[in-house]
Write a protein that holds these residues in place. Structure first.
Motif, PDB file in Angstrom:
ATOM      1  N   LEU A 166      -1.713   4.771   0.677  1.00  0.00           N
ATOM      2  CA  LEU A 166      -2.749   4.425   2.145  1.00  0.00           C
ATOM      3  C   LEU A 166      -4.192   5.106   1.596  1.00  0.00           C
ATOM      4  O   LEU A 166      -4.143   5.082   1.216  1.00  0.00           O
ATOM      5  N   GLY A 167      -4.989   4.277   2.272  1.00  0.00           N
ATOM      6  CA  GLY A 167      -5.914   4.892   2.736  1.00  0.00           C
ATOM      7  C   GLY A 167      -7.400   3.952   1.885  1.00  0.00           C
ATOM      8  O   GLY A 167      -6.895   2.483   1.468  1.00  0.00           O
ATOM      9  N   MET A 168      -8.230   4.806   0.979  1.00  0.00           N
ATOM     10  CA  MET A 168      -9.371   3.953   1.348  1.00  0.00           C
ATOM     11  C   MET A 168      -8.926   3.722  -0.040  1.00  0.00           C
ATOM     12  O   MET A 168      -9.874   2.072  -0.367  1.00  0.00           O
ATOM     13  N   HIS A 169      -8.817   3.947  -1.479  1.00  0.00           N
ATOM     14  CA  HIS A 169      -7.862   2.958  -2.836  1.00  0.00           C
ATOM     15  C   HIS A 169      -6.359   3.046  -2.388  1.00  0.00           C
ATOM     16  O   HIS A 169      -6.237   2.579  -3.471  1.00  0.00           O
ATOM     17  N   GLY A 170      -6.130   2.793  -0.976  1.00  0.00           N
ATOM     18  CA  GLY A 170      -4.846   3.073  -1.598  1.00  0.00           C
ATOM     19  C   GLY A 170      -4.172   0.928  -1.435  1.00  0.00           C
ATOM     20  O   GLY A 170      -5.419   0.702  -2.113  1.00  0.00           O
ATOM     21  N   ASN A 171      -3.324   0.213  -1.573  1.00  0.00           N
ATOM     22  CA  ASN A 171      -3.041  -0.594  -1.520  1.00  0.00           C
ATOM     23  C   ASN A 171      -3.301  -1.453  -0.454  1.00  0.00           C
ATOM     24  O   ASN A 171      -2.900  -1.500   0.490  1.00  0.00           O
ATOM     25  N   TYR A 172      -3.156  -3.247  -0.525  1.00  0.00           N
ATOM     26  CA  TYR A 172      -3.701  -3.984   0.514  1.00  0.00           C
ATOM     27  C   TYR A 172      -2.804  -3.670   1.170  1.00  0.00           C
ATOM     28  O   TYR A 172      -3.157  -3.326   2.518  1.00  0.00           O
ATOM     29  N   ALA A 173      -1.456  -4.381   1.659  1.00  0.00           N
ATOM     30  CA  ALA A 173      -0.846  -4.700   2.332  1.00  0.00           C
ATOM     31  C   ALA A 173      -0.535  -3.042   3.362  1.00  0.00           C
ATOM     32  O   ALA A 173      -0.229  -3.653   4.448  1.00  0.00           O
ATOM     33  N   PRO A 174      -0.101  -1.946   2.474  1.00  0.00           N
ATOM     34  CA  PRO A 174       0.039  -0.967   4.026  1.00  0.00           C
ATOM     35  C   PRO A 174      -1.321  -0.506   4.973  1.00  0.00           C
ATOM     36  O   PRO A 174      -1.291  -0.543   5.534  1.00  0.00           O
ATOM     37  N   ASN A 175      -2.685  -0.860   4.410  1.00  0.00           N
ATOM     38  CA  ASN A 175      -3.732  -0.576   5.147  1.00  0.00           C
ATOM     39  C   ASN A 175      -3.615  -1.678   5.972  1.00  0.00           C
ATOM     40  O   ASN A 175      -4.399  -1.559   7.315  1.00  0.00           O
ATOM     41  N   VAL A 176      -3.578  -3.207   5.540  1.00  0.00           N
ATOM     42  CA  VAL A 176      -3.860  -4.179   6.478  1.00  0.00           C
ATOM     43  C   VAL A 176      -2.470  -4.414   7.285  1.00  0.00           C
ATOM     44  O   VAL A 176      -3.356  -4.698   8.465  1.00  0.00           O
ATOM     45  N   LEU A 177      -1.591  -4.062   7.403  1.00  0.00           N
ATOM     46  CA  LEU A 177      -0.500  -4.243   8.235  1.00  0.00           C
ATOM     47  C   LEU A 177      -0.173  -2.741   9.163  1.00  0.00           C
ATOM     48  O   LEU A 177       0.498  -3.141   9.570  1.00  0.00           O
ATOM     49  N   THR A 178      -0.854  -1.943   8.615  1.00  0.00           N
ATOM     50  CA  THR A 178      -0.997  -0.624   9.367  1.00  0.00           C
ATOM     51  C   THR A 178      -1.611  -1.329  10.861  1.00  0.00           C
ATOM     52  O   THR A 178      -0.959  -0.893  12.432  1.00  0.00           O
ATOM     53  N   ASN A 179      -2.552  -2.027  11.428  1.00  0.00           N
ATOM     54  CA  ASN A 179      -3.183  -2.951  12.475  1.00  0.00           C
ATOM     55  C   ASN A 179      -2.188  -4.024  12.199  1.00  0.00           C
ATOM     56  O   ASN A 179      -2.683  -4.718  13.175  1.00  0.00           O
ATOM     57  N   GLN A 180      -0.653  -3.946  11.967  1.00  0.00           N
ATOM     58  CA  GLN A 180      -0.372  -5.436  12.693  1.00  0.00           C
ATOM     59  C   GLN A 180       1.265  -5.037  13.042  1.00  0.00           C
ATOM     60  O   GLN A 180       2.412  -6.051  13.375  1.00  0.00           O
ATOM     61  N   CYS A 181       1.780  -3.608  12.655  1.00  0.00           N
ATOM     62  CA  CYS A 181       2.636  -3.262  13.062  1.00  0.00           C
ATOM     63  C   CYS A 181       2.854  -2.890  14.457  1.00  0.00           C
ATOM     64  O   CYS A 181       2.236  -2.618  14.832  1.00  0.00           O
ATOM     65  N   ASP A 182       4.098  -2.536  14.819  1.00  0.00           N
ATOM     66  CA  ASP A 182       4.676  -2.629  16.219  1.00  0.00           C
ATOM     67  C   ASP A 182       4.390  -0.826  16.452  1.00  0.00           C
ATOM     68  O   ASP A 182       4.578  -0.534  17.686  1.00  0.00           O
ATOM     69  N   VAL A 183       5.072  -0.595  15.919  1.00  0.00           N
ATOM     70  CA  VAL A 183       5.681   1.162  15.658  1.00  0.00           C
ATOM     71  C   VAL A 183       5.426   1.842  14.740  1.00  0.00           C
ATOM     72  O   VAL A 183       5.958   1.408  13.379  1.00  0.00           O
ATOM     73  N   LEU A 184       4.833   2.970  14.685  1.00  0.00           N
ATOM     74  CA  LEU A 184       4.048   3.681  13.471  1.00  0.00           C
ATOM     75  C   LEU A 184       4.417   4.339  12.837  1.00  0.00           C
ATOM     76  O   LEU A 184       4.064   5.653  14.428  1.00  0.00           O
ATOM     77  N   ILE A 185       4.806   4.915  12.137  1.00  0.00           N
ATOM     78  CA  ILE A 185       6.055   6.641  12.297  1.00  0.00           C
ATOM     79  C   ILE A 185       5.120   7.514  11.490  1.00  0.00           C
ATOM     80  O   ILE A 185       5.619   6.913   9.807  1.00  0.00           O
ATOM     81  N   ALA A 186       4.864   8.437  11.088  1.00  0.00           N
ATOM     82  CA  ALA A 186       4.095   9.569  10.502  1.00  0.00           C
ATOM     83  C   ALA A 186       4.569  10.880   9.941  1.00  0.00           C
ATOM     84  O   ALA A 186       5.215  11.080  11.149  1.00  0.00           O
ATOM     85  N   VAL A 187       5.399  10.858   9.212  1.00  0.00           N
ATOM     86  CA  VAL A 187       5.861  11.708   8.863  1.00  0.00           C
ATOM     87  C   VAL A 187       4.881  12.342   7.642  1.00  0.00           C
ATOM     88  O   VAL A 187       5.138  12.475   6.508  1.00  0.00           O
ATOM     89  N   GLY A 188       5.168  14.070   8.503  1.00  0.00           N
ATOM     90  CA  GLY A 188       5.068  15.228   7.451  1.00  0.00           C
ATOM     91  C   GLY A 188       3.214  14.710   6.948  1.00  0.00           C
ATOM     92  O   GLY A 188       3.019  15.105   5.585  1.00  0.00           O
ATOM     93  N   MET A 189       2.740  14.271   7.136  1.00  0.00           N
ATOM     94  CA  MET A 189       0.954  13.739   6.984  1.00  0.00           C
ATOM     95  C   MET A 189      -0.284  13.692   8.268  1.00  0.00           C
ATOM     96  O   MET A 189       0.545  14.257   9.343  1.00  0.00           O
ATOM     97  N   ARG A 190      -1.508  14.490   7.983  1.00  0.00           N
ATOM     98  CA  ARG A 190      -1.839  14.688   9.532  1.00  0.00           C
ATOM     99  C   ARG A 190      -3.597  13.325   9.349  1.00  0.00           C
ATOM    100  O   ARG A 190      -4.287  13.764   9.420  1.00  0.00           O
ATOM    101  N   PHE A 191      -3.311  12.223   8.998  1.00  0.00           N
ATOM    102  CA  PHE A 191      -4.529  11.575   9.873  1.00  0.00           C
ATOM    103  C   PHE A 191      -5.433  11.149   8.891  1.00  0.00           C
ATOM    104  O   PHE A 191      -6.497  11.689   9.885  1.00  0.00           O
TER     105      PHE A 191
END
Lengths: 575, 175
Positions: free
Chosen positions: A270-295
């Motif tokens: 994820l993130g600034m220099h992360g992979n393309y798909a997980p960044n773009v698809l963050t804004n297309q998922c319908d449920v985001l489940i964050a586990v042990g991370m702090r945004f």
């Protein structure tokens, strides 16, 4: 050498010094390694340590910052608190960067600082500084001890607080009189409860149920995982959860390794220099489940363009993280070691082939536009990516990779293969240049059976290069890989992209690194041609002992993809 | 929208905790308008009362950050209508002026003030109430040569709180 005094029980009181009581406490806590540097105000403790040489290994570092980073590396590779000794004044202030780093990255570290005699407090005595107040914002807890009888309880609290709940650094400042003072030692009892401190919030079943229902109804669920999975020793529980629910999972850089990088549901960084798909698809998922991370902002980019369409489920042990940056629709308070199995039980066995395919489609695009050229360059100049690729082939993904901060860090995190947890040790939150070399020393001490590779840039390595002396003195086996692009590369990249190539003080010269290593008795070499790269990496890894390999890489190579600061994750740039 | 909030924290009585709590505010450049520490209804448990101007979202985060501190048991935040609060003020005025003017006596009574110390050279009055009330008395006493004025921090009781005895029992028993 005399034998250390045995642990006293309540029935067998014994007069001991505060310093001895401290070391007895360490033995009960299972401390086997201390990273430290002596000085005037901590001399009684060092005097007592002289008698504990057969039980506790003390590593004399070359600078207290190196000491605390080593302790962080030790904690991150072993899961046990790292322990640091420093003297008062400058010894203690040199810990501050490491404390801040350990706090933001939730690393359990116990620091013991010497302090001037209690009667001199506040008099501006030699090497007196207000360590407690200086370190308050960068410790989970700290305290000053001025009487020997307070030492056992203070140390017990320190270890308990450092390692329980969301871990973090603690500091106990002990005045010299307390170190010297003899007192009736009634034995050491580890702390198991502090009434004002609740390490784990109580798990609320109604939120588990609500979260499970939301996940079961989701068409495009997406899991983000962070270091909480590792800190909670919940890697197996996490893997079971995503495998049952069939949800694609992406990691923050501190979460890297919690799930093997080769796992079919691991969709990358994820993130600034992360992979393309997980960044773009963050804004297309319908449920985001964050586990042990702090945004963190490096993960989210611009908040008002972050996952606005999604329902958010946030699992975290620290209630202060819930709703801090991203409002949770379902807050799942608690240790993910407990909450994940409860959730797994209620989620349906599923797979999301079409949704997962969209990640693969994004990966293909990123591969074609970025990754292929980074890993298989046609230009004769080496890229950082190809170095990591060959390193992966040689280690098989089994090494501990300790990175510094900057371009090499992002490249290493992006491309390193990791089969095991506790394999990625990096300064994530604070971004501390100079972290890698000392942290690698500690990581090796914490996991002696594993290969430890420190990867640093030409800038960062020079910030703590003195720790080569520690490696030399203690005959350590740490592989040091310097990726030298003759620039402070990440700042240069930003200056190129956002400051019209005004390269302001990013041009950095370096000494002949292999020669510096040689002066410390560490063999090494420098490579700038592709044909020698694999052999050089192999030589480094196969050498019996520490080895320094300097690889010259493209001066003005950039790290892509990139989410520019102030942009949303979907605005990620491939070039 | 920013408004006045009163934060209440139940804490251990520890050296350095005041700094830990204060820097949670100062780190975010939030000004503490009033701060009081005192014993609470439970022996050995201290109580912080802090007044700030902030948005509810921020004050909720601050309460969680305060509660996150190892030596803090609980932190609450309330708006003005959810609490009963008071501040105490002291006023020093020249005794000659006061003695000469009989109507001062009446003014003081109207403001619920009382004399704490009466000396030949000065008299100290005290009054307790909301900010407006303690401010009003300044205006009243200024014509008589107010020498010194000081106001205490706010102390506040949360209207729907049942106190901390029960809560503490839970804290002491739970892992």
């Amino acid at each position: 050498m005399t034998q250390a005094a045995p642990i006293q029980t309540a029935t067998a009181r014994k007069q001991v010094s505060g310093s001895q009581a401290l070391l007895e406490a360490f033995l009960t806590e299972g401390v086997d390694t201390i990273f430290g540097y002596p000085g005037g105000a901590i001399m009684p403790i060092y005097d007592a340590l002289y008698d504990y040489g057969d039980k506790i290994n003390h590593i004399l570092v070359r600078h207290e910052q190196g000491g605390i980073h080593a302790a962080q590396g030790y904690a991150r590779s072993s899961g046990r608190p790292g322990v640091v000794f420093a003297t008062s004044g400058p010894g203690a202030t040199n810990l501050v960067t490491g404390l801040a780093d350990a706090l933001i990255d939730s690393t359990p570290v116990v620091c013991i600082t010497g302090q001037v005699f209690a009667h001199l407090l506040g008099t501006d005595a030699f090497q007196e500084t207000d360590v407690i107040n200086i370190t308050t914002p960068v410790t989970k807890w700290n305290c000053q001890v001025t009487d020997a009888s307070e030492i056992p309880a203070a140390i017990a609290k320190a270890f308990y607080i450092a390692k329980s709940g969301r871990p973090g650094p603690v500091l106990v400042d002990i005045t010299k009189n307390a170190q010297l003072q003899m007192f009736d030692f009634e034995g050491y009892t580890p702390c198991e409860h502090i009434r004002s401190y609740r390490p784990k919030p109580i798990v609320r079943q109604e939120y588990i149920e609500e979260a499970a229902a939301m996940i079961n109804a989701a068409e495009r669920p997406f899991v983000l995982f962070g270091q909480g999975v590792i800190l909670g020793n919940a890697e197996a529980e996490f893997k079971t959860f995503i495998e049952k629910s069939g949800i694609p999972a992406a990691w923050t850089i501190l979460g890297l390794g919690a799930l093997p990088t080769g796992h079919p549901l691991n969709v990358g960084m994820l993130g600034m220099h992360g992979n393309y798909a997980p960044n773009v698809l963050t804004n297309q998922c319908d449920v985001l489940i964050a586990v042990g991370m702090r945004f963190d902002d490096r993960v989210t980019g611009r908040l008002d363009r972050y996952a606005k369409q999604a329902k958010i489920i946030h699992l975290d042990i620290d209630p202060a993280e819930i709703d801090k940056n991203i409002k949770a629709d379902v807050p799942v308070w608690g240790d993910c070691k407990e909450t994940l199995p409860l959730l797994t039980e209620l989620v349906q066995q599923k797979s999301h082939p079409e949704w997962l395919q969209r990640f693969h489609d994004g990966d293909k695009q990123e591969y074609e536009q970025v990754i292929h050229n980074e890993l298989n360059p046609t230009d004769p100049v080496l890229t950082m990516g190809e170095v990591i690729k060959i390193l992966n082939e040689l280690t098989g993904g089994d090494a501990i990779i300790v990175t510094d901060v900057g371009q090499h860090q992002m490249v290493a995190n992006r491309y390193a293969k990791m089969n095991h947890t506790r394999s990625n040790i990096t300064s994530g939150g604070l971004g501390t240049m100079g972290f890698a070399l000392p942290a690698a020393i500690g990581a090796k001490m914490g996991a002696p059976e594993r290969t430890v590779v420190a990867i640093a840039g030409d800038g960062g390595i020079q910030m703590t290069i003195q720790e080569l002396g520690t490696i030399q003195q203690f005959g350590m086996n740490v592989k040091i890989l310097i990726l030298n692009n003759q620039f402070l590369g990440m700042v240069r990249q930003w200056q190129q992209l956002f400051h019209e190539r005004r390269y302001s003080f990013v041009n950095i010269t370096s000494p002949d690194f292999p020669k510096v290593a040689e002066a410390y008795g560490i063999p090494g070499q420098k490579v700038s041609e592709r044909e020698h790269l694999r052999t050089a990496l192999q030589t480094m890894l196969e050498h019996d002992g520490s080895y320094l390999l300097e690889v010259m890489t493209g001066k003005e190579n950039n790290v892509f993809p990139m989410v520019p600061q102030g942009c949303g994750v979907a605005e990620i740039r491939l070039s | 929208m920013k408004q006045e909030y009163t934060l209440t924290a139940y804490t251990e009585n520890q050296v350095g905790l005041l700094n830990r709590i204060a820097i949670i505010m100062s780190r975010r450049k939030i000004n503490i308008e009033s701060l009081n520490t005192s014993p609470s209804e439970v022996e050995g448990i201290h109580r912080f009362t802090i007044v700030i101007q902030e948005t509810e979202e921020m004050v909720r985060k601050l309460a969680r950050q305060i509660e996150k501190q190892v030596d803090v048991l609980r932190a609450f935040y309330n708006t003005g209508d959810e609490i009963v609060w008071q501040e105490m003020a002291l006023y020093k005025v020249p005794t000659d002026e006061i003695a000469e003017k009989v109507k001062v006596e009446r003014l003081l009574r109207e403001h619920g003030a009382r004399a704490v110390v009466i000396r030949k050279d000065y008299t100290v009055f005290e009054t307790t109430g909301h900010r407006e009330e303690t401010n009003n008395l300044i205006k009243v006493l200024e014509p008589y040569g107010l020498i010194e004025f000081v106001r205490s921090a706010r102390v506040a009781i949360i209207k729907d709180s049942r106190g901390f005895h029960e809560q503490l029992a839970k804290f002491s028993s739970e892992e």
